[in-house]
Design an enzyme around this catalytic site. Structure first.
Site, PDB file in Angstrom:
ATOM      1  N   CYS A   1      -5.796  -3.670   6.336  1.00 54.89           N
ATOM      2  CA  CYS A   1      -5.841  -3.411   7.571  1.00 54.89           C
ATOM      3  C   CYS A   1      -5.100  -1.928   7.724  1.00 54.89           C
ATOM      4  O   CYS A   1      -4.068  -1.982   7.136  1.00 54.89           O
ATOM      5  CB  CYS A   1      -4.948  -4.329   8.554  1.00 54.89           C
ATOM      6  SG  CYS A   1      -5.002  -4.399  10.378  1.00 54.89           S
TER       7      CYS A   1
ATOM      8  N   HIS B   1      -8.337  -9.168  15.951  1.00 59.43           N
ATOM      9  CA  HIS B   1      -7.304  -8.322  16.700  1.00 59.43           C
ATOM     10  C   HIS B   1      -7.261  -8.315  18.297  1.00 59.43           C
ATOM     11  O   HIS B   1      -6.479  -8.316  19.017  1.00 59.43           O
ATOM     12  CB  HIS B   1      -7.680  -6.820  16.197  1.00 59.43           C
ATOM     13  CG  HIS B   1      -6.924  -6.278  14.933  1.00 59.43           C
ATOM     14  ND1 HIS B   1      -5.832  -6.399  14.600  1.00 59.43           N
ATOM     15  CD2 HIS B   1      -7.788  -6.061  13.873  1.00 59.43           C
ATOM     16  CE1 HIS B   1      -5.550  -5.995  13.406  1.00 59.43           C
ATOM     17  NE2 HIS B   1      -6.604  -5.680  13.102  1.00 59.43           N
TER      18      HIS B   1
HETATM   19  C1  QAP Z   1     -10.580  -4.357   8.185  1.00 60.83           C
HETATM   20  O1  QAP Z   1      -9.649  -2.425   7.282  1.00 60.83           O
HETATM   21  C2  QAP Z   1     -11.423  -4.940   6.806  1.00 60.83           C
HETATM   22  O2  QAP Z   1      -4.063  -0.614   3.409  1.00 60.83           O
HETATM   23  C3  QAP Z   1     -10.860  -2.971   8.106  1.00 60.83           C
HETATM   24  O3  QAP Z   1      -3.713   1.898   2.950  1.00 60.83           O
HETATM   25  C4  QAP Z   1     -10.718  -4.846   5.507  1.00 60.83           C
HETATM   26  O4  QAP Z   1     -10.278  -0.571   7.398  1.00 60.83           O
HETATM   27  C5  QAP Z   1     -12.072  -5.999   7.041  1.00 60.83           C
HETATM   28  C6  QAP Z   1      -6.773   0.652   5.043  1.00 60.83           C
HETATM   29  C7  QAP Z   1     -11.353  -5.404   4.315  1.00 60.83           C
HETATM   30  C8  QAP Z   1     -12.802  -6.497   5.870  1.00 60.83           C
HETATM   31  C9  QAP Z   1     -12.476  -6.240   4.579  1.00 60.83           C
HETATM   32  C10 QAP Z   1      -6.014  -0.226   4.554  1.00 60.83           C
HETATM   33  C11 QAP Z   1      -6.691   2.046   4.516  1.00 60.83           C
HETATM   34  C12 QAP Z   1      -8.222   0.280   5.620  1.00 60.83           C
HETATM   35  C13 QAP Z   1      -4.823   0.071   3.808  1.00 60.83           C
HETATM   36  C14 QAP Z   1      -9.665  -1.185   6.740  1.00 60.83           C
HETATM   37  C15 QAP Z   1      -4.656   1.620   3.623  1.00 60.83           C
HETATM   38  C16 QAP Z   1      -5.394   2.286   4.061  1.00 60.83           C
HETATM   39  C17 QAP Z   1      -8.324  -0.811   6.178  1.00 60.83           C
HETATM   40 CO    CO Z   2      -7.055  -4.873  11.023  1.00 55.62          CO
END
Ligand code: QAP
Ligand code: CO
Length: 166
Positions: free
Chosen positions: A91, A137
């Site tokens: 996230c 969220h």
């Molecule tokens: C939600 O999450 C999601 O820790 C969207 O250091 C994630 O875009 C749904 C991100 C996985 C389904 C599967 C996270 C970027 C981005 C981090 C994201 C980071 C840099 C997360």
């Molecule tokens: Co999120």
């Protein structure tokens, strides 16, 4: 367009319940563009308005390889769900943390697009996970809320230290 500040867990504002969008006004369209720019810049695959401290039911998602397939969901509702899948989620509000969460495998979602028109999609796999994560969220829920209190507290401590040392 502008890059917006993203709230970091455990910011209490991440637990705010979002209100429905009444009209897809010019201001909402601007917010959609800014949220998309913020998500692509991060880079991320999904961002809910809650995460940029706007407590309305608006989500942007792009799970495509080529990052050219923006999905905008306004006032989304899940109308069908089936099956179960585990996925290692992350996230933008909880940087550096990835944990497995169990969610529905397939869902049907009805929402408004950025022109205010209603549409329905049926999705599975990553896109299904992403929509469920982002819709949480809007309900004030972060994926770490599904973890054990022990894991969640470790993550909380780590995030507080990270932000203190920035
Ligand atoms: C939600 O999450 C999601 O820790 C969207 O250091 C994630 O875009 C749904 C991100 C996985 C389904 C599967 C996270 C970027 C981005 C981090 C994201 C980071 C840099 C997360
Ligand atoms: Co999120």
């Amino acid at each position: 367009m502008a890059i917006l500040d993203i709230l970091n867990y455990p910011d209490p504002r991440l637990h705010t319940i979002a209100k429905p969008v009444k009209e897809v006004s010019a201001a909402i369209k601007r917010l959609i563009d800014d949220m998309a720019e913020t998500m692509y810049a991060a880079p991320g695959i999904g961002l809910a308005a809650t995460q940029v401290n706007q407590h309305i039911q608006l989500i942007v998602i792009d799970t495509s390889e080529t990052k050219d397939d923006l999905l905008v969901l306004i006032n989304p509702k899940i109308t069908e769900k089936s099956g179960q899948q585990d996925y290692e989620e992350g996230c933008l509000s909880v940087p550096g943390v990835y944990e497995s969460v169990t969610r529905a495998e397939s869902i049907a979602v009805v929402a408004l697009n950025k022109n205010g028109q209603e549409f329905t999609i049926r999705v599975e796999g990553l896109l299904s996970v992403c929509i469920q994560h982002e819709m949480d969220h809007l309900l004030g829920k972060v994926f770490v809320d599904y973890l054990s209190p022990l894991k969640r507290n470790r993550i909380k401590t780590k995030m507080v230290k990270l932000q203190r040392d920035r």
